[in-house]
Every structure is written in structure tokens, then in C-alpha cells.
Scaffold this active site. Structure first.
Site, mmCIF file in Angstrom:
data_model
loop_
_atom_site.group_PDB
_atom_site.id
_atom_site.type_symbol
_atom_site.label_atom_id
_atom_site.label_comp_id
_atom_site.label_asym_id
_atom_site.label_seq_id
_atom_site.Cartn_x
_atom_site.Cartn_y
_atom_site.Cartn_z
ATOM 1 N N SER A 170 1.198 -0.980 0.072
ATOM 2 C CA SER A 170 0.301 -0.186 0.275
ATOM 3 C C SER A 170 1.000 1.692 -0.422
ATOM 4 O O SER A 170 2.097 0.995 0.534
ATOM 5 C CB SER A 170 -0.677 -0.202 1.612
ATOM 6 O OG SER A 170 -1.878 -1.103 1.382
HETATM 7 N N1 SAH Z 1 -1.080 -4.297 3.599
HETATM 8 C C1 SAH Z 1 -0.094 -4.870 2.411
HETATM 9 C C2 SAH Z 1 -1.045 -4.721 1.514
HETATM 10 C C3 SAH Z 1 -1.374 -6.330 0.469
HETATM 11 S S1 SAH Z 1 -2.319 -6.029 -0.769
HETATM 12 C C4 SAH Z 1 1.058 -4.175 2.144
HETATM 13 O O1 SAH Z 1 0.950 -2.792 2.833
HETATM 14 O O2 SAH Z 1 1.407 -5.154 1.789
HETATM 15 C C5 SAH Z 1 -3.751 -6.990 0.097
HETATM 16 C C6 SAH Z 1 -3.495 -8.215 0.350
HETATM 17 O O3 SAH Z 1 -4.854 -8.515 1.145
HETATM 18 C C7 SAH Z 1 -2.503 -9.177 -0.520
HETATM 19 O O4 SAH Z 1 -1.577 -9.289 0.217
HETATM 20 C C8 SAH Z 1 -3.625 -10.269 -0.424
HETATM 21 O O5 SAH Z 1 -3.129 -11.433 -0.575
HETATM 22 C C9 SAH Z 1 -4.516 -10.285 0.528
HETATM 23 N N2 SAH Z 1 -5.655 -10.793 0.625
HETATM 24 C C10 SAH Z 1 -6.411 -10.913 -1.023
HETATM 25 N N3 SAH Z 1 -7.956 -11.276 0.048
HETATM 26 C C11 SAH Z 1 -7.846 -12.058 1.275
HETATM 27 C C12 SAH Z 1 -8.299 -12.931 2.079
HETATM 28 N N4 SAH Z 1 -9.239 -13.652 1.938
HETATM 29 N N5 SAH Z 1 -7.292 -13.224 2.869
HETATM 30 C C13 SAH Z 1 -6.290 -12.854 3.213
HETATM 31 N N6 SAH Z 1 -5.738 -11.949 2.671
HETATM 32 C C14 SAH Z 1 -5.478 -11.666 1.429
#
Ligand code: SAH
Length: 211
Positions: A60
């Protein structure tokens, strides 16, 4: 590239965009974001931008991390925070430097393992990670949290998450209406859920199942 001066520039930019919580700014200044991205992208780690972390996912944008963290801090210091979507673990690290207990789940095993390694290297021992589908909430259904933060967009708030939010608790998440996404704050009051729409955002989608 990852110098204190570059980091200070990012903090100034966050302040210009309205981030005014000193604790949040201080933690963002200190947490080494360049350790959470691929080495080839490390020189861009202190730009206020989202970056790819592989598997079609992104870390993010710092402004969004700061804004969501600031929203979790309104209404005092909570004890426990559940994060859905660990990703590379950067937001998790920011949270772990502020809140007493962090629980975070990720559905992509490779990202979960990388985040686990990085958070251990930073000696953030108040974090519990699980490789699981966050739509089902924290795998122990008896757990309750004061705050829930979701870093992937959904069209409807998963029932299991509402059930794991303490009364008086706050959930911050991007809601997708099929056209665009809105950062939303949900407060669990005695009478039910109160929803407030905040700003327009862009997140990857919340997906079901494991990968
Ligand atoms: N806060 C993280 C954001 C990553 S993007 C960062 O800054 O790196 C969002 C993340 O949510 C991804 O890694 C994706 O795999 C995860 N995600 C999506 N659906 C999900 C679910 N049902 N359960 C757990 N994680 C999920």
C-alpha cells in the site's frame, strides 16, 4: 536512496496530505519500508506510491498506510488489531510499533512466509500471522478484536469479521460498489453498525480461498 533525508521528505509529504498524528508519522519515519520490497525497487521505497510485491499484489501507498493507522487510533488506544491481507508485512510492522497486539492473515502462502521472516528479523514479537482466508476471520472463532483493518477491497463486509469485532470496536476497510472504492469506517455500536464513507481509494480485491 533509503537515507534519513529521503524518509524525512516522505514525512513532509504525508503531513501536507493531512496526516497529523505524531506517533504515526514517527513510526513511518522509523520502519524500513525498503526491506519490504524487492531489492530492485528499494530505491523507490520512500516515494509515496504503491509498489508491486509479486503475485499480482501491491504494498500500500504510505499515505494510505498512515491514514488507515490514524483512523484506528481515533477513540483511544485499542488493545488488539486484526489485519486482513498481510501482503509484504509493511502495514503490519507499522501497526506492531504502535498497538499492543497484532493479528494478521494472508491467503497467499509465499507472501505469508516472506512477511513472517521480515517481521521476525525486525524483532516484532507482538505479531501473530496466519496463512488463512480472512473472509472467515481469525481462525480461532472465539477471538474478539478492538480494531479490524482490511487492506483489500470487498463489496460486502464479511459476516465473520463483524462477529469478531468487539462492541465499540472500529473496522477500517475499502468498500467496492462495482464502480469505485471508498475507504469506509464501521463502528460497532450497541444498536448495530454505523458506517461512514471517507475518501476514494484503489485496492486489490479481497479474494476467497487459499493460494
Ligand atoms: N498491507 C499489505 C497490502 C497488500 S495487498 C501491504 O502493504 O503489503 C492486499 C493483500 O490482501 C494481498 O496480499 C492479498 O493476497 C491479501 N488478500 C486478499 N484477499 C484475502 C483474503 N480473503 N484473506 C487474506 N488475505 C487476502
Amino acid at each position: 536512496m533509503t537515507s534519513q533525508r529521503t524518509r524525512d521528505r516522505l514525512i513532509t509529504r504525508l503531513q501536507e496530505q493531512g496526516i497529523d498524528n505524531e506517533q504515526v508519522l514517527d513510526v513511518i519515519r522509523r520502519v524500513p519500508r525498503h526491506l519490504f520490497v524487492d531489492e530492485a525497487l528499494a530505491h523507490r521505497a520512500y516515494e509515496d506510491t504503491a509498489l508491486p510485491i509479486g503475485y499480482g499484489q501491491t504494498i500500500s501507498q504510505p499515505y494510505i498506510v498512515a491514514q488507515m493507522t490514524q483512523l484506528l487510533l481515533q477513540d483511544g488506544m485499542p488493545n488488539s488489531v486484526l489485519e486482513i491481507g498481510t501482503g509484504c508485512g509493511y502495514q503490519t510492522a507499522v501497526l506492531a510499533n504502535i498497538f499492543p497486539q497484532i493479528y494478521s492473515v494472508e491467503r497467499i502462502e509465499a507472501l505469508y512466509l516472506l512477511a513472517k521472516k521480515r517481521l521476525a528479523e525486525l524483532e516484532l514479537y507482538n505479531v501473530q500471522l496466519r496463512y488463512t482466508d480472512g473472509i472467515e476471520g481469525w481462525p480461532n472463532p472465539s477471538y474478539r478484536f478492538d480494531r479490524i483493518i482490511m487492506t483489500a477491497a470487498c463489496s460486502e463486509i464479511p459476516e465473520a469479521l463483524v462477529g469478531q469485532l468487539n462492541e465499540g470496536g472500529i473496522m477500517v476497510l475499502p468498500i467496492d460498489n462495482g464502480i469505485d472504492q471508498t475507504m469506509t469506517r464501521i463502528t460497532r455500536g450497541r444498536e448495530g453498525l454505523i458506517s461512514e464513507s471517507l475518501e476514494k481509494v484503489v485496492f486489490v480485491p479481497l479474494l476467497p480461498g487459499l493460494n
